[in-house]
Design an enzyme around this catalytic site. Sequence first.
Site, PDB file in Angstrom:
ATOM      1  CG  ASP A  62      -2.024   0.985   1.177  1.00  0.00           C
ATOM      2  OD1 ASP A  62      -1.739   2.204   1.107  1.00  0.00           O
ATOM      3  OD2 ASP A  62      -3.190   0.567   1.200  1.00  0.00           O
ATOM      4  CB  ILE A  63       1.041   4.348  -2.055  1.00  0.00           C
ATOM      5  CG1 ILE A  63      -0.401   4.829  -2.062  1.00  0.00           C
ATOM      6  CG2 ILE A  63       1.396   3.600  -3.326  1.00  0.00           C
ATOM      7  CD1 ILE A  63      -0.700   5.865  -3.127  1.00  0.00           C
ATOM      8  CG  HIS A 131      -8.472  -2.284  -2.581  1.00  0.00           C
ATOM      9  ND1 HIS A 131      -9.488  -1.572  -3.176  1.00  0.00           N
ATOM     10  CD2 HIS A 131      -8.099  -1.564  -1.493  1.00  0.00           C
ATOM     11  CE1 HIS A 131      -9.719  -0.475  -2.484  1.00  0.00           C
ATOM     12  NE2 HIS A 131      -8.903  -0.451  -1.442  1.00  0.00           N
ATOM     13  CG  LEU A 132      -7.717  -8.817   1.704  1.00  0.00           C
ATOM     14  CD1 LEU A 132      -8.989  -8.763   2.547  1.00  0.00           C
ATOM     15  CD2 LEU A 132      -7.219 -10.252   1.570  1.00  0.00           C
ATOM     16  CG  HIS A 133      -6.868  -2.408   3.025  1.00  0.00           C
ATOM     17  ND1 HIS A 133      -5.918  -1.432   2.814  1.00  0.00           N
ATOM     18  CD2 HIS A 133      -8.002  -1.978   2.414  1.00  0.00           C
ATOM     19  CE1 HIS A 133      -6.459  -0.447   2.116  1.00  0.00           C
ATOM     20  NE2 HIS A 133      -7.725  -0.767   1.852  1.00  0.00           N
TER      21      HIS A 133
END
Length: 172
Positions: A62-63, A131-133
């Site tokens: 993740d950015i 999207h899965l964190h």
Amino acid sequence: MAAAAGEAEASAPAAAGGEYEVEGPGVADAEFNKKCIFCKIGNKEESVDLLHWDQQFACFRDIRPGAPHHYLVVPRKHIVNCKSLKKEHISVVQKMVDIGENVLQQNGFDDLTDVRLGFHWPPFCTMTHLHLHVLAPASQMGFISRMIYRANSYWFITEMGKKQENRSGAYF
């Protein structure tokens, strides 16, 4: 040419390679959205350090990390968000969880009891691509991250893989 190759790969039988098909309700008519950054990453059209990449999924950092390990697992086919998930997507979500846990272990994090996995619930998601964190260790998340990724809150869904309908009728 790349799209044709992706279509050929995606149409391979799921049982042949043990892969999960990413099809059904919520999948955009076109397999990839040319304007979607996550579709571009999944097709290797953006320069990103991919931690996992296969026929159907990609995983990258993740950015804006909310934990020492913060990864995103995305299907390469465009699925709008978790609200569009149906019963047919249970295996997709489980594969995303498996990939997230494997990437954590490959990056030296083995305590899978100290992990936060989940999806932001619309309208609280900034990207319109499922999207899965994957966050770990959850115990080291700061105050703001604990709020943003709060387990089973109105804005962050962590109960994945359960065979029940959620509050909007989406199934995961």
